[in-house]
Design a protein around this motif. Structure first.
Motif, mmCIF file in Angstrom:
data_model
loop_
_atom_site.group_PDB
_atom_site.id
_atom_site.type_symbol
_atom_site.label_atom_id
_atom_site.label_comp_id
_atom_site.label_asym_id
_atom_site.label_seq_id
_atom_site.Cartn_x
_atom_site.Cartn_y
_atom_site.Cartn_z
ATOM 1 N N PHE B 186 63.727 35.581 13.091
ATOM 2 C CA PHE B 186 63.239 34.265 13.496
ATOM 3 C C PHE B 186 61.779 34.344 13.918
ATOM 4 C CE2 PHE B 186 62.683 30.834 16.594
ATOM 5 C CZ PHE B 186 63.156 29.764 15.871
ATOM 6 N N ILE B 193 58.694 28.770 9.488
ATOM 7 C CA ILE B 193 59.729 27.860 9.971
ATOM 8 C C ILE B 193 59.100 26.625 10.612
ATOM 9 C CG2 ILE B 193 61.567 27.610 11.678
ATOM 10 C CD1 ILE B 193 62.229 30.559 11.206
ATOM 11 N N GLY B 265 66.424 27.829 10.746
ATOM 12 C CA GLY B 265 65.392 27.654 11.766
ATOM 13 C C GLY B 265 64.729 26.298 11.637
#
Lengths: 246, 817
Positions: B186, B193, B265
């Protein structure tokens, strides 16, 4: 430390670019950094790298520095270590961390993969006998944990042993009790790390490096640690601010 | 995510489904009844659910609307009182029926039961779940249930009520996602994202909204009354990718981590954009004019909503971590803190109309590493299972409710509007993803290929959040609300059914890289760490303060200060690699116990290799001191506790039940316990000997030996004394290596001398060690056994000497040099 635009001589750069795959701009930036590190000499010594302040906190510092002076990483089929490296060799070592191109065939990907893993393998295989022995592996883990004080040392052994056992069981399958697993060969090394997508992870962003700023900083603060301290202070004050909010 | 205060529901009184409008007053009456059966903190949940599911019953006896019903309820309450005062006149009712008393919780349970049974059912039909995604099936079930209710002639309850959705159904799913968010990928892709989540969603909203408005202006579509701002509002509702739908579909197609985190995400982070756009357009739809000032305010509002949400979440996360520092004495309520703090974070964020989803994500992600280090293993398992259970029930309910809500209607079908919406959504998504990737790829190290772009674009599923936002719209301000809702439902169905069902074959067809299922090995962990440091080092040599440099800084800072504050005891010193190693050991130790003595290890790699195979032949003389760090003691104790509780399951059941502790404290049981342990020891030894004498038996996973080794009690208790008492650990139990029994006996007698000296001090602790099958510990037992007149030496010897090829060379080899 010339400005970025005044590249020394084009043909030489073209040569380097072909050899390492870096763009002219990247070579220019790295050259500047090289000069800065070597104090405007043509060659770089271990001491030059040892004195990089940011590197001092790195647990595997010695191994990283050794990798720069390891002939196996120069693409020349050499062995052993050297005392000083030229810019070309510096670039060649750096080129192991070049990001892959967008469109790669599977073969190219595999080649890059092997190349990068070979670099890692060489870092572990200090005596260059083609295998990472248990001793060498233990050393790696010990170095990794060397920042965690006394408690790291013994655990490191345990971890290295467990890891070695795992390699042995993956690559050998069944072993008789009197058999002896010599160490991790490169093929085994490839096998155990096949799930780590090394070709997408062992990369550094070489563009957008603003070393000019860094140079200024370096001049302003002769010992770069003050910069580190400064950032630490900043982070610390952030934390206290956060707790203050609570 | 916006949600209306309960009172405002009355706005939709003329709306057929809003029969339940006077819930406010009704719930006050009911609260008194509910208080008896409900915990205080569940109250909010129950009342909202009650608001949602009550009308189908009330619809039976009245169709007249709010006032009658309120009277009706007063009547019920009154009759209660009436019975209270006048029961002397009547005969005492032996059996009475009072459905209203339990109606709300009963209906909630029914829905949950339905959802769970459906989920159960799908997995019993093997073929079905591989072809059709679960989410589709659940929507179909919802449609059927809704149809049945309608056929029965009753009003379909507005199950997907916005309050219910945003306050009860959504948080568990988001918390589950946030708590188990793979932080590493992430953070590595946070730029991409954010780009998709912010710029992409903005683009989608304005593209869809703008073009829809243009289409609406075309003559002949009968849509000319639709203005620009409502169109944009609709665009902002419909443009956000839905985390629930994405999770449901992506979890089944096992796509590689990068693509998964990109789409997922995005779906999490676009919440802030959606919230702000929604409120902006809703506000200005009333006002009509938008000035540049409003745009600036919108941007500021976006920053506040997103950053504020994260800040609220982080604060609660830190609080939770800090609380978990002190829970070592009340382990049973440990998991509760995780849930309550997270829910509070969500509610607090919602209170200020900040992004609740971002708050939850931040809260879960911030608290996890610290909470995990603090709470016990069992609590961790509890947290894990509860989160998974709640989120999966919520998800199931959401999809069923979507189906029910579709049947409930009312619908205003407009071919042009609906088809244009569906097409525009697809087109804008594709253009957005391709355009943004073109920009992003200039900055990414690992470029996104065309295939990746396709999956990201195609994986943009819409879901229940969009529906709930549409449902929130004010009927008076937006006369086209019904049409919007119909279009939203169609778009959801299109994405979930068409895209959700075809994405799996497409992934196979395009040969997109799949996720590796294998669990992380210790080698991979070592090399991940190694790579981190290597890349940081290279960056430093390049003089480039990049990603790795700052990550390293943050890590060191975390270790230096934050962990010290938030993690109890000495554990904060534990580097990641060591923590991973312990976790792995722990898992394998449990596997060993669960597999019943290790005859069949469920380990992925049944290994035939043991420690001696990798030991160098020449070894330094026996290492006398194995000063394993003190901090593992607590850890080992924990392992032992679990092992013990597993071993004595049957016995445990007979013990007195204690509501506040999970494992009976062995110290309390005193002498009886000691006898019990002895008995257990005999069993253990039998097991051990079995295990070792069966020739083909020892498929011991490599790390198992280590687990045993590291939990060697001598390592912790005999730090000095072991140098004489147990000079070396001579046998590897896992290997078919045979030690010299006589030698062993000598060892034991030698040891006995020191053991006496070590004396009683260790007696108590030593007793605790029997949970694990370790040779030195059993050796210690032998001493005790002899003293007690027990006769266990033969058993032990049998255990230690098994028919294996003897190798004299390695006789003196220590197990661990």
């Amino acid at each position: 430390m010339g400005a970025l635009q005044s590249l020394p001589d084009e043909p030489e750069y073209r040569d380097l670019s072909e050899k390492t795959g870096f763009s002219f701009e990247q070579i220019g930036i790295l050259h500047k950094r090289f000069k800065q590190l070597s104090h405007n000499e043509d060659t770089l010594r271990r001491d030059d790298l040892n004195t990089i302040p940011d590197l001092s906190c790195n647990p595997i510092r010695t191994q990283i520095i050794e990798a720069f002076f390891d002939k196996r990483n120069f693409h020349q089929n050499g062995e052993g270590t050297v005392q000083e490296i030229s810019f070309e060799e510096f670039l060649v070592v750096m080129s192991h961390f070049r990001p892959p191109a967008l469109d790669m065939t599977e073969e190219q990907r595999e080649i890059i993969r092997r190349e990068k893993l070979r670099f890692l393998f060489n870092m572990h295989d200090t005596d260059n006998d083609g295998t990472i022995t248990l001793e060498e592996y233990r050393h790696v883990v010990e170095e990794l944990l060397s920042r965690s004080g006394a408690l790291g040392k013994e655990t490191a052994k345990g971890i290295a042993d467990a890891a070695m056992l795992e390699v042995a069981s993956i690559s050998m399958g069944h072993m008789e009790p009197d058999e002896f697993y010599e160490g991790i060969t490169f093929e085994h090394f490839l096998k155990i790390l096949k799930d780590i997508e090394i070709e997408t992870r062992m990369n550094i962003r070489f563009l957008n490096m603003d070393t000019t700023n860094l140079c200024k900083v370096n001049r302003a603060y002769p010992d770069c640690t003050s910069l580190t301290k400064y950032t630490d202070k900043l982070l610390e004050s952030c934390l206290w601010f956060g707790f203050g909010l609570l | 995510t916006p949600s209306k205060p309960p009172g405002t529901e009355c706005d939709g009184r003329d709306y057929p489904l809003a029969l339940h409008s006077p819930t406010g007053s009704r719930s006050f009456l009911e609260r008194g009844l509910l208080l008896l059966v409900m915990l205080i903190f569940l109250e909010g949940t129950v009342l909202t659910l009650g608001a949602a599911s009550s009308p189908d019953i009330s619809a039976q006896d009245n169709t007249g609307g709010g006032h009658d019903r309120r009277d009706d309820h007063r009547g019920i309450a009154g009759s209660h009182e009436h019975t209270n005062y006048t029961y002397t006149k009547k005969a005492f009712p032996v059996l009475s029926l009072d459905y209203h008393h339990i109606q709300v919780p009963f209906e909630i349970s029914l829905w949950v039961l339905l959802a769970s049974l459906m989920k159960l059912g799908f997995h019993l039909i093997p073929r079905l779940s591989s072809i059709v995604p679960e989410s589709c099936l659940l929507i179909v079930v919802g449609l059927l249930v809704g149809g049945l209710i309608k056929l029965a002639g009753e009003e379909v309850p507005p199950v997907l009520d916005s309050n219910l959705f945003f306050l009860c159904l959504l948080p568990p799913i988001i918390l589950d996602a946030g708590y188990f968010l793979p932080i590493r990928p992430f953070m590595e892709n946070i730029g991409t994202i954010l780009m998709f989540a912010v710029v992409g969603t903005l683009w989608n909203a304005f593209f869809v909204g703008g073009l829809l408005y243009a289409v609406c202006q075309i003559e002949g579509t009968y849509l000319s009354q639709v203005e620009l701002l409502p169109c944009l509002l609709f665009g902002s509702i419909i443009s956000a990718v839905d985390p629930v739908a994405v999770l449901a579909v992506f979890e089944e197609i096992h796509i590689n981590e990068l693509l998964h985190i990109l789409v997922f995400g995005e779906s999490l982070l676009n919440d802030a954009v959606t919230v702000v756009l929604y409120h902006l357009f809703e506000e200005y739809s009333g006002a009509g004019e938008v000035t540049p000032m409003d745009v600036v305010l919108g941007v500021i509002c976006f920053l506040i909503v997103s950053l504020g949400g994260i800040a609220v979440g982080a604060i609660y996360g830190i609080l939770a971590a800090f609380t978990s520092r002190f829970t070592s004495h009340t382990r049973v309520i440990e998991p509760l803190f995780v849930f309550v703090y997270s829910y509070m974070a969500y509610l607090s964020a919602e209170m200020f109309h900040l992004s609740g989803i971002m708050a939850l994500i931040a809260c879960g992600a911030v608290m996890r590493p610290y909470v995990e280090a603090n709470i016990s293993h069992k609590s961790h398992t509890t947290v894990k299972y509860f989160l998974k259970m709640w989120s999966s029930v919520s998800e199931t309910l959401i999809f069923i409710f979507l189906g029910v809500a579709t049947v409930a209607g009312p619908h205003a079908w407009n071919w042009t509007f609906v088809s244009v919406t569906v097409i525009l959504c697809l087109v804008s998504r594709v253009i957005g993803v391709v355009g943004l990737t073109f920009i992003i790829n200039k900055f990414r190290i690992v470029k996104l290929t065309t295939k990746d772009q396709f999956i990201v674009a195609y994986g943009g599923l819409r879901g229940a959040i969009a529906f709930s936002l549409g449902y929130l719209l004010d009927k008076d301000l937006f006369p086209m609300r019904t049409m919007f809702l119909t279009a939203i439902i169609t778009e959801i169905f299109f994405t979930v059914f068409v895209q959700g069902m075809t994405i799996k074959p497409l992934v196979d067809l395009l040969a997109v890289k799949k996720k590796q299922e294998a669990k992380r090995s210790i080698n991979e962990e070592i090399h991940t760490q190694f790579l981190d440091h290597l890349l940081t080092g290279i960056e430093d040599i390049c003089g480039h303060y990049g990603h790795h440099h700052w990550k390293d800084k943050l890590n060191r800072f975390n270790k230096k200060y934050i962990k010290k504050c938030l993690i109890a005891g000495e554990r904060y010193k534990e580097p990641q690699l060591i923590a991973f190693y312990h976790k792995m050991e722990f898992k394998q130790a449990i596997e060993l116990v669960e597999s019943g003595g290790g005859v069949k290890l469920p380990s992925a790699m049944p290994s035939q290799v043991s420690m001696q195979n990798i030991q160098p032949k020449k070894l330094p003389p026996a290492v006398a001191e194995r000063a394993l760090p003190q901090f593992t003691k607590g850890r080992e104790e924990e392992i032992r506790k679990i092992l013990r509780s597993n071993l004595q399951k049957t016995r445990q059941r007979l013990r007195s039940y204690n509501r506040h502790t999970l494992v009976a404290d062995p110290f309390e049981d005193g002498w009886n316990d000691f006898l019990l342990k002895k008995q257990r020891m005999i069993e253990l030894e039998k097991k051990m000997s079995n295990y070792l004498t069966v020739p083909a038996a020892p498929p011991d996973s490599p790390t198992m030996c280590r687990a045993r080794l590291a939990s060697d009690p001598n390592a912790f208790y005999n730090i000095k004394a072991s140098s004489e008492g147990v000079p070396t650990i001579q046998v590897d139990l896992a290997s078919p290596q045979s030690p010299d029994s006589v030698n062993m006996l000598n060892e034991f007698s030698k040891r006995g001398a020191t053991d006496q000296g070590l004396g009683q001090r260790e007696g108590a602790t030593r007793d605790e060690d029997q949970g694990l099958m370790m040779k030195p510990s059993s050796a210690g037992k032998v001493e005790k056994g002899e003293e007690d007149g027990g006769n266990k030496n033969p058993g032990l010897m049998r255990c230690l000497s098994d028919p294996g090829p003897s190798n004299e060379d390695e006789e003196d080899e220590p197990f661990l040099p």
